[in-house]
Design an enzyme around this catalytic site. Structure first.
Site, PDB file in Angstrom:
ATOM      1  N   ASP A  96     -11.573  49.779  -9.756  1.00  0.00           N
ATOM      2  CA  ASP A  96     -11.534  50.258  -8.381  1.00  0.00           C
ATOM      3  C   ASP A  96     -11.262  51.760  -8.381  1.00  0.00           C
ATOM      4  OD1 ASP A  96     -11.608  50.124  -5.610  1.00  0.00           O
ATOM      5  OD2 ASP A  96      -9.464  49.786  -5.449  1.00  0.00           O
ATOM      6  N   HIS A 103      -9.972  59.643   2.704  1.00  0.00           N
ATOM      7  CA  HIS A 103      -8.930  58.631   2.497  1.00  0.00           C
ATOM      8  C   HIS A 103      -7.795  59.205   1.647  1.00  0.00           C
ATOM      9  CE1 HIS A 103      -6.934  54.857   1.662  1.00  0.00           C
ATOM     10  NE2 HIS A 103      -7.067  55.064   0.367  1.00  0.00           N
ATOM     11  N   GLU A 170      -8.776  47.231   2.580  1.00  0.00           N
ATOM     12  CA  GLU A 170      -9.480  48.471   2.256  1.00  0.00           C
ATOM     13  C   GLU A 170     -10.973  48.191   2.302  1.00  0.00           C
ATOM     14  OE1 GLU A 170      -6.228  50.912  -0.416  1.00  0.00           O
ATOM     15  OE2 GLU A 170      -7.963  50.050  -1.436  1.00  0.00           O
ATOM     16  N   GLU A 172     -14.531  48.850   1.277  1.00  0.00           N
ATOM     17  CA  GLU A 172     -15.112  49.461   0.086  1.00  0.00           C
ATOM     18  C   GLU A 172     -16.537  48.960  -0.144  1.00  0.00           C
ATOM     19  OE1 GLU A 172     -12.695  49.641  -3.365  1.00  0.00           O
ATOM     20  OE2 GLU A 172     -10.802  49.710  -2.254  1.00  0.00           O
ATOM     21  N   ASP A 204     -10.644  45.249  -0.648  1.00  0.00           N
ATOM     22  CA  ASP A 204      -9.593  45.345  -1.663  1.00  0.00           C
ATOM     23  C   ASP A 204      -8.245  45.150  -0.962  1.00  0.00           C
ATOM     24  OD1 ASP A 204      -8.259  45.833  -4.042  1.00  0.00           O
ATOM     25  OD2 ASP A 204      -8.150  47.982  -3.659  1.00  0.00           O
ATOM     26  N   ARG A 208       1.040  46.993   0.600  1.00  0.00           N
ATOM     27  CA  ARG A 208       1.483  48.386   0.525  1.00  0.00           C
ATOM     28  C   ARG A 208       2.937  48.529   0.101  1.00  0.00           C
ATOM     29  NH1 ARG A 208      -3.213  50.998   0.062  1.00  0.00           N
ATOM     30  NH2 ARG A 208      -4.572  50.709   1.881  1.00  0.00           N
ATOM     31  N   GLN A 211       2.991  47.848  -3.659  1.00  0.00           N
ATOM     32  CA  GLN A 211       2.302  48.960  -4.305  1.00  0.00           C
ATOM     33  C   GLN A 211       3.185  50.212  -4.363  1.00  0.00           C
ATOM     34  OE1 GLN A 211      -1.269  50.118  -2.259  1.00  0.00           O
ATOM     35  NE2 GLN A 211      -1.773  51.745  -3.687  1.00  0.00           N
ATOM     36  N   LYS A 224      -2.172  44.976  -5.800  1.00  0.00           N
ATOM     37  CA  LYS A 224      -3.630  44.943  -5.654  1.00  0.00           C
ATOM     38  C   LYS A 224      -4.268  43.702  -6.269  1.00  0.00           C
ATOM     39  CE  LYS A 224      -4.625  49.200  -4.034  1.00  0.00           C
ATOM     40  NZ  LYS A 224      -5.541  49.493  -2.913  1.00  0.00           N
ATOM     41  N   THR A 228      -9.307  40.233  -4.383  1.00  0.00           N
ATOM     42  CA  THR A 228     -10.321  41.191  -3.953  1.00  0.00           C
ATOM     43  C   THR A 228     -11.511  40.375  -3.485  1.00  0.00           C
ATOM     44  OG1 THR A 228      -9.608  42.870  -5.549  1.00  0.00           O
ATOM     45  CG2 THR A 228     -11.835  43.079  -4.653  1.00  0.00           C
ATOM     46  N   GLU A 329      -3.993  53.978   7.240  1.00  0.00           N
ATOM     47  CA  GLU A 329      -4.430  55.231   7.851  1.00  0.00           C
ATOM     48  C   GLU A 329      -4.513  55.128   9.367  1.00  0.00           C
ATOM     49  OE1 GLU A 329      -7.899  57.016   5.410  1.00  0.00           O
ATOM     50  OE2 GLU A 329      -7.790  54.879   4.902  1.00  0.00           O
TER      51      GLU A 329
END
Length: 373
Positions: A96, A103, A170, A172, A204, A208, A211, A224, A228, A329
């Site tokens: 990844d 971002h 996420e 992607e 993904d 948080r 992480q 993570k 996925t 975000e």
């Protein structure tokens, strides 16, 4: 024509390969192979996954696609709603990237409000981490909230253990490798189309809080690797010829191994949907590091490619507040609750006008599994 590839089954049948038509039918590739309607001398289209076909390379991919364009309109298909979709290829390795400048800058401002948003290496190297291939799941698979260690508050000195409270997504784009490469031999950015078969959309999932506690100094791990999600349909690169656009200008110029005589990106229009509401529309064309550069960096140390390798772009975000690819975000929405359903969907320009609908990625959040501690 789009003609994305997937794997499907019907009640009482085994898993087989198929292509999706523009009117929502699934055409059985095994039947076409057995009838001699498509060239298949080695029987790779009669397998339950795409891997053997992917390994045969671009000339073979083009021959099959040309034959399908001639016969698929006359073939009997199954309504998409009558089949069960499966992971279309066996994932060999999963990488990844972190290739969206917008971002990376958004996250940098959140984590380092008094410093530079981008770390010094970001404009020089396509940053990435190696994920868990065994936790890549097909669209429609429910995802249980993960457990892990995290700090219960910003000023806390000791971690706690429990279900993540900051579950995120996420948006992607993932690239599926067909033709392998030898160990010790780097692959040039210009050789992208010699090795990569097509793309899938990717979610993904990210915890948080887990992480944030674990990623220093070695990067993402349990925050993570729990899941996925990928779309059930792989869009061949050949179907995306009309979607090619120039990539963003890179400053400073990349090192020689990352240069490409014919660099390009893709005009993919993506959407992040939570519980039926469109939250954002990230544009892939803004992604700073191109798919070819990602491939070149992934192999420059001599790491080999394997058929079924999946590498993802990293979160896709554009310059606008409504173009971000993660809830982190977006800020105003908060993180995911149990029962939330997330869908990532996208379109691309089609040859001759119109648009291609890329395969959706769907997933519903389940409560964390009970644990006996």
């Amino acid at each position: 024509m789009h003609l994305p590839y997937g794997a499907f089954s019907t009640p009482g049948s085994d898993v087989r390969l198929g292509v999706r038509t523009d009117d929502g039918q699934v055409v059985d590739l095994r039947r076409l192979s057995e009838a001699g309607a498509v060239p298949d001398p080695t029987g790779t289209l009669r397998r339950p996954t795409l891997n053997a076909f992917l390994a045969e390379g671009p000339e073979r991919w083009a021959d099959v696609r040309a034959a399908l364009a001639d016969v698929v309109g006359e073939a009997d298909g199954l309504p998409l709603g009558d089949v069960r979709l499966h992971l279309p290829f066996e994932v060999a390795d999963y990488v990844d990237f972190y290739s969206s400048l917008h971002h990376a800058a958004n996250v940098g401002r959140l984590f380092r409000p008094d410093g530079e948003p981008l770390l010094p290496n970001w404009r020089h190297v396509p940053v990435a981490y190696h994920g868990r291939a065994g936790t890549v799941v097909v669209s429609g698979t429910d995802v249980a909230r993960p457990h892990g260690q995290y700090l219960p508050s910003p000023g806390a000195e000791r971690p706690v253990f429990g279900p993540s409270t900051r579950l995120d997504v996420e948006v992607e784009v993932g690239f599926v490798v067909g033709v392998p490469s030898p160990l010790g031999v780097p692959v040039a950015a210009s050789a992208f189309a010699d090795h990569v078969f097509g793309l899938v959309l990717v979610n993904d999932w990210s915890a948080r809080d887990i992480q944030a506690w674990e990623y220093q100094p070695l990067g993402p791990f349990l925050g993570k690797s729990f899941a996925t999600s990928v779309s059930a349909w792989v869009t061949p690169l050949e179907a995306l010829a009309a979607a090619r656009v120039p990539p963003p200008e890179q400053d400073p110029p990349p090192l020689p191994y990352l240069r490409d005589d014919d660099p390009w990106s893709l005009d993919l229009r993506l959407e992040l949907v939570v519980n039926g509401t469109v939250l954002t529309r990230p544009p892939f064309a803004h992604t700073y590091w191109t798919p070819g550069q990602q491939l070149a960096h992934m192999t420059v140390n001599g790491a080999s490619l394997r058929t079924g390798d999946l590498y993802a772009s990293g979160t896709v975000s554009g310059p606008g507040a409504d173009e971000v690819g993660s809830l982190l975000e977006l800020g105003s929405h908060g993180f995911l609750e149990d029962g939330d359903e997330v869908t990532i969907r996208g379109t691309a320009p089609a040859a001759g006008g119109g648009t291609l609908s890329l395969g959706d990625v769907r997933g519903r959040v389940l409560p964390a599994c009970p644990m006996s501690l």
